[in-house]
Design a protein around this motif. Structure first.
Motif, mmCIF file in Angstrom:
data_model
loop_
_atom_site.group_PDB
_atom_site.id
_atom_site.type_symbol
_atom_site.label_atom_id
_atom_site.label_comp_id
_atom_site.label_asym_id
_atom_site.label_seq_id
_atom_site.Cartn_x
_atom_site.Cartn_y
_atom_site.Cartn_z
ATOM 1 N N PHE A 271 48.343 46.379 36.951
ATOM 2 C CA PHE A 271 47.161 45.624 36.536
ATOM 3 C C PHE A 271 47.034 44.304 37.292
ATOM 4 C CE2 PHE A 271 47.998 47.825 32.338
ATOM 5 C CZ PHE A 271 46.928 48.698 32.445
ATOM 6 N N GLY A 272 45.788 43.950 37.607
ATOM 7 C CA GLY A 272 45.453 42.644 38.141
ATOM 8 C C GLY A 272 44.228 42.114 37.426
ATOM 9 N N MET A 273 43.878 40.849 37.670
ATOM 10 C CA MET A 273 42.694 40.284 37.019
ATOM 11 C C MET A 273 42.070 39.223 37.916
ATOM 12 S SD MET A 273 42.241 38.966 33.087
ATOM 13 C CE MET A 273 40.614 38.497 32.454
ATOM 14 N N ASP B 71 49.683 37.987 28.810
ATOM 15 C CA ASP B 71 50.032 39.403 28.991
ATOM 16 C C ASP B 71 50.734 39.590 30.335
ATOM 17 O OD1 ASP B 71 50.052 42.223 29.357
ATOM 18 O OD2 ASP B 71 48.409 42.396 27.918
ATOM 19 N N THR B 72 52.032 39.803 30.288
ATOM 20 C CA THR B 72 52.835 39.887 31.515
ATOM 21 C C THR B 72 52.640 41.193 32.273
ATOM 22 O OG1 THR B 72 54.731 40.708 30.243
ATOM 23 C CG2 THR B 72 54.582 38.334 30.592
ATOM 24 N N ARG B 73 51.820 42.108 31.748
ATOM 25 C CA ARG B 73 51.516 43.332 32.495
ATOM 26 C C ARG B 73 50.606 43.047 33.680
ATOM 27 N NH1 ARG B 73 49.502 47.002 27.556
ATOM 28 N NH2 ARG B 73 48.495 45.006 27.106
ATOM 29 N N ILE B 74 49.889 41.935 33.640
ATOM 30 C CA ILE B 74 49.021 41.560 34.760
ATOM 31 C C ILE B 74 49.906 40.952 35.849
ATOM 32 C CG2 ILE B 74 47.089 40.124 35.489
ATOM 33 C CD1 ILE B 74 46.088 40.222 32.570
ATOM 34 N N GLN B 75 49.989 41.633 36.973
ATOM 35 C CA GLN B 75 50.943 41.260 38.013
ATOM 36 C C GLN B 75 50.404 40.254 39.019
ATOM 37 O OE1 GLN B 75 54.288 42.240 38.161
ATOM 38 N NE2 GLN B 75 53.670 42.759 36.062
ATOM 39 N N SER B 76 49.102 40.155 39.144
ATOM 40 C CA SER B 76 48.511 39.236 40.109
ATOM 41 C C SER B 76 47.114 38.865 39.627
ATOM 42 C CB SER B 76 48.448 39.884 41.502
ATOM 43 O OG SER B 76 48.027 38.960 42.476
ATOM 44 N N ALA B 77 46.716 37.604 39.855
ATOM 45 C CA ALA B 77 45.434 37.142 39.321
ATOM 46 C C ALA B 77 44.792 36.139 40.265
ATOM 47 C CB ALA B 77 45.635 36.515 37.946
ATOM 48 N N VAL B 78 43.457 36.117 40.249
ATOM 49 C CA VAL B 78 42.668 35.129 40.975
ATOM 50 C C VAL B 78 41.728 34.474 39.970
ATOM 51 C CG1 VAL B 78 41.006 34.699 42.814
ATOM 52 C CG2 VAL B 78 42.780 36.449 43.125
ATOM 53 N N SER B 79 41.943 33.175 39.724
ATOM 54 C CA SER B 79 41.124 32.415 38.775
ATOM 55 C C SER B 79 40.252 31.449 39.566
ATOM 56 C CB SER B 79 42.021 31.643 37.794
ATOM 57 O OG SER B 79 41.249 30.774 36.987
ATOM 58 N N CYS B 80 38.945 31.673 39.530
ATOM 59 C CA CYS B 80 38.013 30.885 40.342
ATOM 60 C C CYS B 80 37.051 30.088 39.461
ATOM 61 C CB CYS B 80 37.217 31.813 41.257
ATOM 62 S SG CYS B 80 36.149 30.955 42.435
ATOM 63 N N GLY B 81 36.801 28.835 39.856
ATOM 64 C CA GLY B 81 35.760 28.036 39.212
ATOM 65 C C GLY B 81 36.081 27.578 37.814
ATOM 66 N N PHE B 82 37.368 27.368 37.498
ATOM 67 C CA PHE B 82 37.731 26.905 36.155
ATOM 68 C C PHE B 82 38.797 25.814 36.172
ATOM 69 C CE2 PHE B 82 40.915 27.202 32.749
ATOM 70 C CZ PHE B 82 40.149 26.727 31.695
ATOM 71 N N VAL C 150 52.452 32.076 34.111
ATOM 72 C CA VAL C 150 52.205 33.219 34.986
ATOM 73 C C VAL C 150 53.457 33.524 35.826
ATOM 74 C CG1 VAL C 150 50.759 34.116 36.862
ATOM 75 C CG2 VAL C 150 49.722 32.735 35.038
ATOM 76 N N TYR C 151 54.249 32.521 36.125
ATOM 77 C CA TYR C 151 55.459 32.712 36.930
ATOM 78 C C TYR C 151 56.341 33.804 36.333
ATOM 79 C CZ TYR C 151 60.058 31.780 38.917
ATOM 80 O OH TYR C 151 61.275 31.919 39.525
ATOM 81 N N PRO C 152 56.948 34.674 37.176
ATOM 82 C CA PRO C 152 56.981 34.699 38.648
ATOM 83 C C PRO C 152 55.914 35.586 39.274
ATOM 84 C CG PRO C 152 58.566 36.257 37.821
ATOM 85 C CD PRO C 152 57.896 35.653 36.596
ATOM 86 N N ARG C 153 54.923 35.978 38.495
ATOM 87 C CA ARG C 153 53.841 36.798 39.026
ATOM 88 C C ARG C 153 52.920 35.941 39.905
ATOM 89 N NH1 ARG C 153 51.361 37.907 33.809
ATOM 90 N NH2 ARG C 153 52.586 36.085 33.190
ATOM 91 N N ARG C 154 52.004 36.557 40.609
ATOM 92 C CA ARG C 154 51.165 35.846 41.575
ATOM 93 C C ARG C 154 49.924 35.250 40.903
ATOM 94 N NH1 ARG C 154 51.852 35.014 47.188
ATOM 95 N NH2 ARG C 154 52.274 37.241 47.534
ATOM 96 N N LEU C 155 49.616 34.000 41.261
ATOM 97 C CA LEU C 155 48.409 33.349 40.767
ATOM 98 C C LEU C 155 47.741 32.603 41.911
ATOM 99 C CD1 LEU C 155 46.455 32.383 38.532
ATOM 100 C CD2 LEU C 155 48.050 30.492 38.097
ATOM 101 N N SER D 151 47.261 44.065 47.370
ATOM 102 C CA SER D 151 48.562 44.313 47.993
ATOM 103 C C SER D 151 49.689 44.071 47.009
ATOM 104 C CB SER D 151 48.731 43.425 49.221
ATOM 105 O OG SER D 151 50.017 43.587 49.802
ATOM 106 N N ASP D 152 49.566 43.015 46.189
ATOM 107 C CA ASP D 152 50.584 42.741 45.157
ATOM 108 C C ASP D 152 50.729 43.916 44.200
ATOM 109 O OD1 ASP D 152 50.980 40.192 46.182
ATOM 110 O OD2 ASP D 152 49.602 39.230 44.761
ATOM 111 N N LEU D 153 49.604 44.532 43.870
ATOM 112 C CA LEU D 153 49.615 45.622 42.896
ATOM 113 C C LEU D 153 50.079 46.934 43.506
ATOM 114 C CD1 LEU D 153 46.230 44.905 41.059
ATOM 115 C CD2 LEU D 153 48.494 43.955 40.604
ATOM 116 N N SER D 154 49.979 47.046 44.799
ATOM 117 C CA SER D 154 50.324 48.301 45.464
ATOM 118 C C SER D 154 51.797 48.372 45.854
ATOM 119 C CB SER D 154 49.452 48.471 46.717
ATOM 120 O OG SER D 154 48.094 48.479 46.376
#
Length: 334
Positions: free
Chosen positions: A208-210, A227-238, A268-273, A331-334
């Motif tokens: 999962f990503g978000m 939710d630690t199932r989300i492995q990588s995320a991009v948070s824009c405009g907040f 979020v650590y150690p997952r990607r943000l 790529s993080d999710l793959s």
């Protein structure tokens, strides 16, 4: 009563009161910021303790153990496109409460990552996916994620505009939820986690990503922290300072003493943000975001910052036009 005066005669007294309130708030914010820095010092060694504190701050139903059964789901196929199909889905996140969204399922039965793509204020899954044509300031973000061959789910949160003729008052709903020990954030973050519960057991879904813009960036940051199932995320405009943006639905009792955006991001650590903010955003001053990111990096002295980055791009209150963060997420999710 015979006494009369011009309205301007009492102006200075009202102005003085307002300035006094601002003065008191500023002092309390300074005190809370000092307590927050001390509070968060063990976040990387005891993340689950802080994660539970965040859930408690946001409220029920995040504070309760989730049911072992999957949520009831309804789905309607809307279209078969080249390489994927589009489905409208309803997910019963709580008894009598159903969240909806659009699911873009890549063809084939092999496991593929699933990315939650979250709209912001005035947005809908239909708008950000291009169902109406122009995607406005979302800059085709859903299609830009989907083009990497992943599954995409776009949830509908309580942020649509009046053209749908379904009237609501977000602040009123949030206030009524807070009176009963919940909040709109708690409900909608919980709803997204229940959506993940459903997709987690589907044989065609992998990691999962978000991704989210504006309010969607808010939900991306908070949901990924919880939710630690989300492995990588991009948070824009907040990403910013909550002391500078005191919106009531982004505020909880004594939250300033525990969690600002920087402290939530630590979870979020150690997952990607990846955090993205625009240098001409009229809603949120990017310089405040830079200051908060500096706070975040200082907190990372023992774990490093390879997992998190800040991108300040040339633009307004919009989703960034560079695809590199999206490609890296996939790529993080793959």
């Amino acid at each position: 009563m015979e006494f009369r005066e011009e309205k301007q005669a009492s102006k200075q007294y009202k102005k003085s009161y307002l300035e006094g309130l601002d003065h008191v708030i500023a002092l309390r914010q300074q005190e809370a910021a000092a307590r927050r820095l001390d509070y968060i010092k063990d976040v990387f060694s005891e993340p689950e303790r802080y994660r539970e504190d965040l859930k408690q701050m946001l409220g029920w139903p995040l504070t309760e153990k989730k049911p072992s059964t999957l949520p009831h789901v309804t789905q309607e196929k809307l279209s078969q496109e080249d390489g994927y199909s589009i489905w409208r889905m309803g997910i019963e996140i709580l008894d009598g409460c159903c969240m909806s969204g659009l699911f873009f399922r890549a063809d084939g039965e092999e496991k593929r990552p699933l990315v939650i793509v979250q709209h912001g204020g005035g947005g809908t899954p239909e708008l950000i996916s291009g169902v109406y044509g122009d995607t406005s300031n979302y800059n085709d973000m859903l299609e830009r994620v989907r083009q990497y061959g992943v599954h995409v789910f776009a949830p509908q949160v309580l942020l649509w505009d009046k053209e749908y003729e379904v009237e609501y008052d977000r602040k009123d709903v949030d206030g009524r939820l807070k009176r009963v020990g919940s909040s709109l954030t708690a409900m909608e973050v919980y709803g997204i986690t229940r959506i993940l519960d459903y997709f987690e057991v589907q044989p065609y879904v992998g990691a999962f990503g978000m991704v989210g813009m504006s309010y969607g960036g808010f939900y991306t940051l908070y949901t990924t922290a919880i939710d630690t199932r989300i492995q990588s995320a991009v948070s824009c405009g907040f990403f910013n300072s909550r002391d500078a943006v005191g919106w009531s639905d982004w505020t909880w009792h004594k939250s300033a003493e525990k969690f600002d955006d920087a402290q939530v991001a630590c979870l979020v650590y150690p997952r990607r943000l990846c955090i993205e903010i625009a240098n001409e955003d009229a809603l949120f001053d990017y310089r405040r975001g830079e200051e908060s990111f500096d706070t975040l990096t200082k907190a990372c002295s023992q774990v490093g910052t390879d997992w998190v980055e800040l991108i300040v791009f040339d633009g307004f209150h919009e989703f960034c036009k560079q695809d590199e963060p999206l490609a890296r997420l996939v790529s993080d999710l793959s």
